[in-house]
Motif scaffolding. Structure first.
Motif, PDB file in Angstrom:
ATOM      1  N   VAL A   1      -8.712 -19.301 -15.488  1.00 42.66           N
ATOM      2  CA  VAL A   1      -7.263 -19.417 -14.772  1.00 42.66           C
ATOM      3  C   VAL A   1      -5.981 -19.019 -15.370  1.00 42.66           C
ATOM      4  N   PHE A   2      -5.571 -18.814 -16.714  1.00 37.61           N
ATOM      5  CA  PHE A   2      -4.790 -18.359 -17.732  1.00 37.61           C
ATOM      6  C   PHE A   2      -4.870 -16.659 -17.324  1.00 37.61           C
ATOM      7  N   VAL A   3      -5.730 -16.424 -16.976  1.00 39.40           N
ATOM      8  CA  VAL A   3      -6.231 -14.602 -16.856  1.00 39.40           C
ATOM      9  C   VAL A   3      -4.829 -14.137 -15.523  1.00 39.40           C
ATOM     10  N   VAL A   4      -5.973 -14.865 -14.838  1.00 37.28           N
ATOM     11  CA  VAL A   4      -5.156 -15.344 -12.851  1.00 37.28           C
ATOM     12  C   VAL A   4      -3.605 -15.496 -12.910  1.00 37.28           C
ATOM     13  N   MET A   5      -3.436 -16.997 -13.361  1.00 32.18           N
ATOM     14  CA  MET A   5      -1.641 -17.450 -13.771  1.00 32.18           C
ATOM     15  C   MET A   5      -0.909 -15.813 -14.299  1.00 32.18           C
TER      16      MET A   5
ATOM     17  N   ARG B   1       2.678 -10.920 -11.993  1.00 33.86           N
ATOM     18  CA  ARG B   1       3.345  -9.583 -12.422  1.00 33.86           C
ATOM     19  C   ARG B   1       3.220  -7.912 -11.114  1.00 33.86           C
ATOM     20  N   ILE B   2       2.210  -8.509 -10.171  1.00 32.83           N
ATOM     21  CA  ILE B   2       2.060  -7.198  -9.539  1.00 32.83           C
ATOM     22  C   ILE B   2       3.567  -7.133  -8.536  1.00 32.83           C
ATOM     23  N   GLN B   3       3.690  -5.940  -8.616  1.00 34.72           N
ATOM     24  CA  GLN B   3       5.060  -5.573  -7.500  1.00 34.72           C
ATOM     25  C   GLN B   3       4.855  -5.591  -6.228  1.00 34.72           C
TER      26      GLN B   3
ATOM     27  N   PRO C   1      13.655  -9.867  -9.539  1.00 38.88           N
ATOM     28  CA  PRO C   1      13.039  -8.008  -9.690  1.00 38.88           C
ATOM     29  C   PRO C   1      13.369  -7.528 -11.242  1.00 38.88           C
ATOM     30  N   GLY C   2      12.558  -6.963 -11.949  1.00 39.43           N
ATOM     31  CA  GLY C   2      12.263  -5.783 -12.812  1.00 39.43           C
ATOM     32  C   GLY C   2      11.916  -6.507 -14.161  1.00 39.43           C
ATOM     33  N   ASP C   3      11.425  -8.167 -13.874  1.00 37.76           N
ATOM     34  CA  ASP C   3      10.921  -8.590 -14.894  1.00 37.76           C
ATOM     35  C   ASP C   3       9.609  -8.373 -15.859  1.00 37.76           C
ATOM     36  N   ALA C   4       9.033  -7.853 -14.478  1.00 35.73           N
ATOM     37  CA  ALA C   4       7.564  -6.623 -14.987  1.00 35.73           C
ATOM     38  C   ALA C   4       7.517  -5.435 -15.412  1.00 35.73           C
ATOM     39  N   VAL C   5       8.412  -4.451 -15.601  1.00 35.83           N
ATOM     40  CA  VAL C   5       8.807  -3.137 -15.123  1.00 35.83           C
ATOM     41  C   VAL C   5       8.475  -2.266 -16.438  1.00 35.83           C
ATOM     42  N   LEU C   6       8.029  -1.581 -16.342  1.00 39.16           N
ATOM     43  CA  LEU C   6       7.972  -0.465 -18.560  1.00 39.16           C
ATOM     44  C   LEU C   6       9.170   0.053 -18.412  1.00 39.16           C
TER      45      LEU C   6
ATOM     46  N   VAL D   1      16.083   0.538  -6.806  1.00 37.64           N
ATOM     47  CA  VAL D   1      15.550  -0.164  -8.093  1.00 37.64           C
ATOM     48  C   VAL D   1      14.967  -1.831  -8.128  1.00 37.64           C
ATOM     49  N   ALA D   2      15.614  -2.438  -7.890  1.00 38.11           N
ATOM     50  CA  ALA D   2      15.497  -3.844  -7.304  1.00 38.11           C
ATOM     51  C   ALA D   2      14.237  -3.914  -6.792  1.00 38.11           C
ATOM     52  N   SER D   3      14.293  -3.539  -5.349  1.00 37.48           N
ATOM     53  CA  SER D   3      13.446  -4.088  -4.463  1.00 37.48           C
ATOM     54  C   SER D   3      12.573  -3.323  -4.688  1.00 37.48           C
ATOM     55  N   GLU D   4      11.913  -2.036  -5.578  1.00 37.62           N
ATOM     56  CA  GLU D   4      11.320  -1.553  -5.594  1.00 37.62           C
ATOM     57  C   GLU D   4      10.264  -2.294  -7.039  1.00 37.62           C
ATOM     58  N   THR D   5      10.982  -3.625  -7.734  1.00 40.56           N
ATOM     59  CA  THR D   5      10.445  -3.864  -8.791  1.00 40.56           C
ATOM     60  C   THR D   5      10.010  -4.901  -8.642  1.00 40.56           C
ATOM     61  N   GLU D   6      10.147  -5.594  -7.095  1.00 40.26           N
ATOM     62  CA  GLU D   6       9.901  -6.554  -7.289  1.00 40.26           C
ATOM     63  C   GLU D   6       8.984  -7.729  -7.676  1.00 40.26           C
ATOM     64  N   PRO D   7       8.250  -8.393  -8.302  1.00 42.11           N
ATOM     65  CA  PRO D   7       6.767  -9.068  -8.790  1.00 42.11           C
ATOM     66  C   PRO D   7       6.439 -10.382  -7.483  1.00 42.11           C
ATOM     67  N   LEU D   8       5.424 -10.265  -7.152  1.00 45.40           N
ATOM     68  CA  LEU D   8       4.960 -11.527  -6.584  1.00 45.40           C
ATOM     69  C   LEU D   8       6.120 -12.621  -7.131  1.00 45.40           C
TER      70      LEU D   8
END
Length: 263
Positions: free
Chosen positions: A229-233, A238-240, A29-34, A18-25
């Protein structure tokens, strides 16, 4: 299988997978997962999503405030429609990012919302393009006389291709050799989607340097740039990684297998 103690052996822990599947840029891991069972509305603000929302709201509010603070003319519909399209496409990206393949019901709901938002953005984009073309025809205005115009045409062409490919991959995967083959191409669809978001924001920033916006509307270049820039940041951290093929990826199980196993 039983262990030496006579007790059944515990299945391997799923946490590393699960950690490897939800690792953001960026982040853990899991910081941005529903979370399973959570409202789909949380996808819009999980993690750095609030920063993206702040940026897109500032960007659109600034444009709309200047539009409605000036005399409304036929051309006014162009920036209003296009800013609405950029706002909606940003939401379309945000809703898909945090959803894991481990939650098939949420994944389906997210796909429907993603498609609906894209449909609305498509209508807004067609409206905006139609207005600018009619306005140029009526006033005999020149085409391709600014950086904004060149960026807009290029971005709209890529966006049109993205719409066609995305819709057919989802609705008619047999065109790509079947569902599994279509799924293997999703990562390229995501790459192009993030590229389009960057190009849309660049096009909006470039619009602040056009004659009409600079001399009549007075939209500030730096306000739009900082908001972009805020939108990009907010979006890119959050990209997995595995969704772009940058990290370990577990094969997705068919939805019906998951449902039968948990029923």
């Amino acid at each position: 299988m039983a262990s030496a103690t006579g007790l059944p052996e515990q299945p391997p822990a799923r946490e590393p997978i699960v950690a490897s599947e939800t690792e953001p840029l960026l982040g853990k891991p899991g910081d941005a997962v529903l979370p399973t069972g959570a409202s789909i509305m949380r996808t819009f603000v999980i993690g750095t999503g609030t920063l993206a929302q702040l940026g897109i709201v500032i960007l659109c509010a600034d444009i709309w405030a200047h539009m409605f603070g000036s005399p409304i003319i036929f051309f006014s519909g162009h920036p209003i429609a296009m800013s609405a399209a950029v706002f909606t496409l940003t939401q379309s990206v945000l809703v898909q990012q945090p959803i894991s393949s481990e939650t098939p019901h949420q994944k389906r709901v997210g796909q429907y919302i993603h498609a609906a938002l894209n449909l609305f953005a498509f209508a807004a984009t067609v409206t905006g393009v139609t207005i600018i073309e009619v306005n140029k025809f009526r006033s005999n205005g020149p085409h391709f006389h600014s950086v904004h115009a060149y960026l807009a045409v290029f971005t709209l062409l890529v966006l049109a291709g993205q719409y066609i490919v995305g819709l057919t991959m989802w609705a008619t995967p047999r065109l790509y050799g079947g569902e599994e083959r279509a799924k293997s191409l999703y990562k390229y669809h995501r790459y192009v989607g993030y590229f389009i978001l960057l190009m849309l924001l660049a096009t909006v920033v470039a619009a602040t340097e056009t004659d009409y916006v600079r001399s009549v509307l007075g939209v500030n270049f730096w306000t739009v740039l900082v908001a972009s820039v805020f939108v990009v940041m907010g979006v890119f951290p959050r990209i997995q990684k595995q969704k772009l093929g940058l990290g370990p990826r577990q094969e997705e199980r068919p939805v019906h297998d998951f449902e039968s196993a948990t029923s």
